[in-house]
Design a protein around this motif. Structure first.
Motif, PDB file in Angstrom:
ATOM      1  N   LYS A 104       0.827  -1.207   0.000  1.00 14.24           N
ATOM      2  CA  LYS A 104       0.000   0.000   0.000  1.00 14.24           C
ATOM      3  C   LYS A 104       0.864   1.260   0.000  1.00 14.24           C
ATOM      4  O   LYS A 104       0.535   2.241  -0.680  1.00 14.24           O
ATOM      5  N   ARG A 105       1.967   1.227   0.730  1.00 13.59           N
ATOM      6  CA  ARG A 105       2.878   2.372   0.684  1.00 13.59           C
ATOM      7  C   ARG A 105       3.521   2.492  -0.687  1.00 13.59           C
ATOM      8  O   ARG A 105       3.815   3.585  -1.162  1.00 13.59           O
ATOM      9  N   GLY A 106       3.755   1.352  -1.334  1.00 10.26           N
ATOM     10  CA  GLY A 106       4.326   1.377  -2.678  1.00 10.26           C
ATOM     11  C   GLY A 106       3.446   2.114  -3.654  1.00 10.26           C
ATOM     12  O   GLY A 106       3.934   2.907  -4.476  1.00 10.26           O
ATOM     13  N   LEU A 107       2.135   1.893  -3.589  1.00  6.04           N
ATOM     14  CA  LEU A 107       1.227   2.624  -4.479  1.00  6.04           C
ATOM     15  C   LEU A 107       1.177   4.094  -4.090  1.00  6.04           C
ATOM     16  O   LEU A 107       1.119   4.968  -4.964  1.00  6.04           O
ATOM     17  N   SER A 108       1.205   4.380  -2.806  1.00 10.08           N
ATOM     18  CA  SER A 108       1.219   5.782  -2.363  1.00 10.08           C
ATOM     19  C   SER A 108       2.443   6.505  -2.914  1.00 10.08           C
ATOM     20  O   SER A 108       2.371   7.678  -3.290  1.00 10.08           O
ATOM     21  N   LEU A 116       8.746   9.924 -11.540  1.00  2.00           N
ATOM     22  CA  LEU A 116       9.659   8.809 -11.328  1.00  2.00           C
ATOM     23  C   LEU A 116       8.948   7.480 -11.597  1.00  2.00           C
ATOM     24  O   LEU A 116       9.514   6.563 -12.202  1.00  2.00           O
ATOM     25  N   ALA A 117       7.703   7.377 -11.133  1.00  3.92           N
ATOM     26  CA  ALA A 117       6.935   6.156 -11.376  1.00  3.92           C
ATOM     27  C   ALA A 117       6.788   5.896 -12.864  1.00  3.92           C
ATOM     28  O   ALA A 117       6.843   4.750 -13.326  1.00  3.92           O
ATOM     29  N   GLN A 118       6.627   6.962 -13.636  1.00  4.28           N
ATOM     30  CA  GLN A 118       6.456   6.814 -15.075  1.00  4.28           C
ATOM     31  C   GLN A 118       7.715   6.243 -15.733  1.00  4.28           C
ATOM     32  O   GLN A 118       7.633   5.449 -16.673  1.00  4.28           O
ATOM     33  N   ILE A 119       8.882   6.627 -15.228  1.00  2.38           N
ATOM     34  CA  ILE A 119      10.124   6.043 -15.737  1.00  2.38           C
ATOM     35  C   ILE A 119      10.140   4.540 -15.460  1.00  2.38           C
ATOM     36  O   ILE A 119      10.551   3.736 -16.299  1.00  2.38           O
ATOM     37  N   GLY A 120       9.657   4.163 -14.278  1.00  2.00           N
ATOM     38  CA  GLY A 120       9.565   2.744 -13.952  1.00  2.00           C
ATOM     39  C   GLY A 120       8.611   2.014 -14.885  1.00  2.00           C
ATOM     40  O   GLY A 120       8.890   0.883 -15.315  1.00  2.00           O
ATOM     41  N   GLY A 198       0.985   7.890 -16.563  1.00  2.00           N
ATOM     42  CA  GLY A 198       1.421   7.732 -15.193  1.00  2.00           C
ATOM     43  C   GLY A 198       0.371   7.074 -14.312  1.00  2.00           C
ATOM     44  O   GLY A 198      -0.629   6.528 -14.796  1.00  2.00           O
ATOM     45  N   PRO A 199       0.553   7.104 -12.981  1.00  3.31           N
ATOM     46  CA  PRO A 199      -0.304   6.342 -12.066  1.00  3.31           C
ATOM     47  C   PRO A 199      -1.720   6.869 -11.905  1.00  3.31           C
ATOM     48  O   PRO A 199      -2.537   6.206 -11.265  1.00  3.31           O
TER      49      PRO A 199
END
Length: 241
Positions: A104-108, A116-120, A198-199
């Motif tokens: 849950k913290r990972g999604l947060s 940064l998430a988008q690069i992932g 992105g997310p």
């Protein structure tokens, strides 16, 4: 891309820059690789936006791939720091509650650091796959991260002590690695949509439900239970029935 599995770091010259300038270059680099696949990301465009000479860039990084891999490394470091910034459940809550908190913290983290998430996402689902050496290093780091947690779960009685901790760590890693496609299918989100947008495409309530179901399956399979030893004859009879 060339395989480079060694630790990627900018040069000392980069770290000697004023903090404001370092931050500007990194922020613009994050934007460039969040908006473009590796092949289409442009160092010329980056240095133009940063207002620096192209020669200066090569005093900071060996080449585009060095910068890209450093951003992936930064993604891992920032996520780790984000996790440490929030108090985890009390250890007495057990292995499975800690695992639920981590998901849950990972999604947060993704919602708090969308670029940064988008690069992932691009690394995972884009047109330019990660070099095999880098994939192996990330896999090894992840399994190594879960190892101590699994041993803690065994010591606390949450995980069957008859199970091999390394095997459990690899299994948990494999489950996490494969869950991404399932998450997206359940949310009706295509990988290319995550890459572009992105997310914000993710449905958090569905994510929480999937995580809870996954933890429940793990808990059911890994918790200690009474076992009766079966002879080879018993095994054959069970199969024939």
């Amino acid at each position: 891309m060339t395989d480079r599995s060694h630790c990627i770091m900018p040069t000392e010259t980069f770290f000697n820059l004023p903090e404001e300038k370092r931050r500007l270059i990194l922020d613009l680099a994050i934007d460039e690789f969040a908006d473009n696949d590796y092949q289409n990301a442009s160092i010329s465009r980056l240095v133009a936006r940063a207002g620096i000479a192209k020669g200066s860039f090569y005093q900071y990084f060996a080449d585009k791939q060095d910068l890209y891999l450093y951003l992936l490394q930064l993604l891992v470091e920032e996520k780790t720091s984000f996790l440490k910034g929030d108090k985890p459940p009390d250890p007495s809550a057990g292995f499975f509650e800690l695992l639920r908190w981590m998901f849950k913290r990972g999604l947060s983290f993704q919602f708090s650091n969308p670029r940064l998430a988008q690069i992932g996402y691009r690394a995972a689902y884009g047109n330019e796959p990660l070099p095999e050496g880098v994939r192996e290093q990330l896999r090894g780091d992840t399994v190594g991260f879960f190892g101590p947690l699994v041993k803690m779960g065994i010591a606390q009685g949450d995980i069957d002590p008859q199970l091999d901790p390394d095997m459990v760590s690899i299994m948990v890693y494999g489950l996490i690695s494969q869950l991404g496609d399932y998450f997206m299918a359940q949310m009706n989100v295509k990988p290319e949509s995550l890459v572009v947008n992105g997310p914000k495409e993710l449905d958090q309530p569905i994510y929480w439900e999937i995580v809870d179901n996954m933890i429940g399956i793990l808990e059911h399979g890994l918790r200690p239970r009474e076992r009766e030893a079966l002879s080879p004859t018993d095994d054959r009879e069970m199969i024939e029935q």
